[in-house]
Motif scaffolding. Structure first.
Motif, PDB file in Angstrom:
ATOM      1  N   UNK A  39      -2.870 -15.142  12.023  1.00 52.95           N
ATOM      2  CA  UNK A  39      -2.989 -15.358  13.468  1.00 52.95           C
ATOM      3  C   UNK A  39      -2.551 -14.128  14.257  1.00 52.95           C
ATOM      4  N   UNK A  40      -1.504 -13.484  13.797  1.00 52.49           N
ATOM      5  CA  UNK A  40      -1.055 -12.266  14.480  1.00 52.49           C
ATOM      6  C   UNK A  40      -2.077 -11.141  14.303  1.00 52.49           C
ATOM      7  N   UNK A  41      -2.746 -11.127  13.168  1.00 52.55           N
ATOM      8  CA  UNK A  41      -3.818 -10.160  12.941  1.00 52.55           C
ATOM      9  C   UNK A  41      -4.919 -10.329  13.986  1.00 52.55           C
ATOM     10  N   UNK A  42      -5.261 -11.585  14.298  1.00 48.42           N
ATOM     11  CA  UNK A  42      -6.284 -11.847  15.301  1.00 48.42           C
ATOM     12  C   UNK A  42      -5.851 -11.316  16.663  1.00 48.42           C
ATOM     13  N   UNK A  43      -4.590 -11.533  16.998  1.00 51.03           N
ATOM     14  CA  UNK A  43      -4.081 -11.080  18.300  1.00 51.03           C
ATOM     15  C   UNK A  43      -4.079  -9.558  18.377  1.00 51.03           C
ATOM     16  N   UNK A  87       2.632 -19.870   2.233  1.00 46.30           N
ATOM     17  CA  UNK A  87       1.619 -20.345   3.169  1.00 46.30           C
ATOM     18  C   UNK A  87       1.946 -20.098   4.631  1.00 46.30           C
ATOM     19  N   UNK A  88       3.141 -20.499   5.106  1.00 47.02           N
ATOM     20  CA  UNK A  88       3.469 -20.260   6.517  1.00 47.02           C
ATOM     21  C   UNK A  88       3.435 -18.784   6.891  1.00 47.02           C
ATOM     22  N   UNK A  89       3.966 -17.932   6.008  1.00 45.37           N
ATOM     23  CA  UNK A  89       3.962 -16.502   6.289  1.00 45.37           C
ATOM     24  C   UNK A  89       2.549 -15.940   6.328  1.00 45.37           C
ATOM     25  N   UNK A  90       1.702 -16.380   5.383  1.00 42.79           N
ATOM     26  CA  UNK A  90       0.311 -15.919   5.355  1.00 42.79           C
ATOM     27  C   UNK A  90      -0.437 -16.383   6.593  1.00 42.79           C
ATOM     28  N   UNK A  91      -0.197 -17.631   6.991  1.00 43.55           N
ATOM     29  CA  UNK A  91      -0.863 -18.168   8.179  1.00 43.55           C
ATOM     30  C   UNK A  91      -0.444 -17.404   9.433  1.00 43.55           C
ATOM     31  N   UNK A  92       0.849 -17.133   9.551  1.00 38.94           N
ATOM     32  CA  UNK A  92       1.321 -16.395  10.725  1.00 38.94           C
ATOM     33  C   UNK A  92       0.726 -14.995  10.765  1.00 38.94           C
ATOM     34  N   UNK A 119     -12.409 -10.775  24.929  1.00 38.68           N
ATOM     35  CA  UNK A 119     -12.328 -11.765  26.009  1.00 38.68           C
ATOM     36  C   UNK A 119     -11.615 -13.028  25.551  1.00 38.68           C
ATOM     37  N   UNK A 120     -11.455 -13.207  24.220  1.00 36.03           N
ATOM     38  CA  UNK A 120     -10.808 -14.395  23.661  1.00 36.03           C
ATOM     39  C   UNK A 120      -9.336 -14.159  23.313  1.00 36.03           C
ATOM     40  N   UNK A 121      -8.783 -13.039  23.757  1.00 43.45           N
ATOM     41  CA  UNK A 121      -7.403 -12.720  23.388  1.00 43.45           C
ATOM     42  C   UNK A 121      -6.447 -13.838  23.783  1.00 43.45           C
ATOM     43  N   UNK A 122      -6.557 -14.349  24.995  1.00 42.19           N
ATOM     44  CA  UNK A 122      -5.641 -15.407  25.450  1.00 42.19           C
ATOM     45  C   UNK A 122      -5.730 -16.622  24.545  1.00 42.19           C
ATOM     46  N   UNK A 123      -6.923 -16.950  24.100  1.00 40.01           N
ATOM     47  CA  UNK A 123      -7.089 -18.097  23.210  1.00 40.01           C
ATOM     48  C   UNK A 123      -6.468 -17.827  21.847  1.00 40.01           C
ATOM     49  N   UNK A 124      -6.577 -16.587  21.360  1.00 39.59           N
ATOM     50  CA  UNK A 124      -5.933 -16.229  20.089  1.00 39.59           C
ATOM     51  C   UNK A 124      -4.413 -16.398  20.204  1.00 39.59           C
ATOM     52  N   UNK A 125      -3.857 -16.012  21.338  1.00 43.59           N
ATOM     53  CA  UNK A 125      -2.413 -16.155  21.540  1.00 43.59           C
ATOM     54  C   UNK A 125      -2.024 -17.629  21.591  1.00 43.59           C
ATOM     55  N   UNK A 126      -2.836 -18.442  22.232  1.00 47.51           N
ATOM     56  CA  UNK A 126      -2.554 -19.879  22.284  1.00 47.51           C
ATOM     57  C   UNK A 126      -2.564 -20.493  20.893  1.00 47.51           C
ATOM     58  N   UNK A 134     -18.086 -10.713  13.992  1.00 47.92           N
ATOM     59  CA  UNK A 134     -16.931 -10.407  13.154  1.00 47.92           C
ATOM     60  C   UNK A 134     -15.706 -11.198  13.616  1.00 47.92           C
ATOM     61  N   UNK A 135     -15.488 -11.237  14.911  1.00 49.31           N
ATOM     62  CA  UNK A 135     -14.356 -11.983  15.465  1.00 49.31           C
ATOM     63  C   UNK A 135     -14.473 -13.473  15.134  1.00 49.31           C
TER      64      UNK A 135
END
Length: 297
Positions: free
Chosen positions: A206-210, A198-203, A217-224, A177-178
């Motif tokens: 990405x914030x949803x992933x974080x 677009x920029x707002x949707x993209x942000x 275990x991939x949290x740091x990569x999501x933040x990057x 799922x991730x």
């Protein structure tokens, strides 16, 4: 003793080399298959969503290493304990995402006169549902079709997540799922100029992933990735406002600092494997910010 040594040397010289399973080092087949199966079984309940795959003392992924060792065992000792090795290989394959291959191995064991047959039949059914979900397409003829395909596949895994919640197979489904949500977010970021807001949707993607995968275990990569997006927005601002009178230092600094603050979270994260990468990105983007400000002052 001399005669015994002579006999052993003669036997070694006359023995035919194994036709297969000649792997050496960490991947060599153990003489006692119980050692391989025991180590694999010990880690079958590991949470591969929250933690990296387990490693053995040689530094190799336990699931991948066990799979290779069992395959080499089967080559070196064909037909020996085939139900045990096939069942264990299927378990390793499930943790590695090889669901169709795992299903087929479970099916072979289920057809054998083995004490593992009934458990293998359960594994065949479970791995089959995983294989069906994994086999759904992830692409389409255009962006909308691709996003629809990803949504359909995510729904399939969400159903399986409900089915296996609280079991040792839940982390396997969460990993899938991730991965799909990560792919969806990347597509939104790449095509943000084609989307409304677009920029707002993209942000938000990405914030949803974080936020959703805060335990991953991939949290740091999501933040990057979120930091990279903010860095891109900063460069986009400079591209659109490159003339001296159009450039607003306060707006540029606001955007740049948002990227730097995001990088800093990982750069100060002790124990994170991504820490050195985050430190490098922070230093590089901070130098970029300094250079641009010096250029326009």
């Amino acid at each position: 003793m001399f005669k015994l040594r002579t006999l052993l040397v003669a036997l070694l010289l006359l023995a035919r080399p194994a036709a297969a399973g000649d792997a050496t080092g960490a991947f060599a087949p153990y003489e006692d298959v119980l050692e391989v199966v025991a180590e694999l079984t010990w880690h079958l309940r590991d949470d591969i969503y929250r933690f990296p795959p387990p490693k053995d003392p040689t530094g190799h992924d336990v699931y991948r290493l066990s799979l290779h060792r069992l395959e080499n065992w089967d080559k070196r000792f064909p037909g020996r304990l085939r139900d045990v090795t096939s069942f264990a290989r299927a378990e390793a394959l499930e943790r590695l995402g090889g669901y169709a291959a795992a299903r087929d191995l479970y099916a072979k064991v289920a057809a054998m006169p083995s004490p593992l047959a009934s458990k293998a039949a359960e594994g065949e059914k479970r791995a089959g549902t995983f294989a069906d979900a994994a086999g759904l397409p992830e692409t389409g003829v255009d962006l909308d079709a691709t996003l629809t395909a990803l949504r359909t596949k995510l729904d399939a895994w969400a159903t399986l997540l409900t089915r296996w919640a609280g079991s040792p197979y839940e982390p396997i489904v969460m990993v899938e799922e991730e991965r799909l949500e990560r792919r969806t977010a990347r597509l939104v970021v790449e095509h943000r100029r084609l989307l409304d807001d677009g920029p707002g949707t993209a942000e938000r993607s990405l914030r949803f992933m974080v936020e959703k995968h805060a335990d991953s275990k991939l949290l740091a990569d999501h933040i990057l990735r979120l930091g990279d997006f903010y860095a891109e927005l900063t460069r986009d601002y400079l591209d659109a406002n490159g003339r001296p009178l159009a450039f607003q230092e306060s707006e540029f600094v606001r955007r740049a600092d948002r990227a730097l603050d995001t990088y800093r979270k990982v750069a100060m994260w002790d124990g994170s494997p991504e820490k050195p990468e985050a430190q490098a990105r922070f230093a590089a983007f901070d130098a970029y910010k300094t250079d641009i400000l010096a250029r326009y002052r």
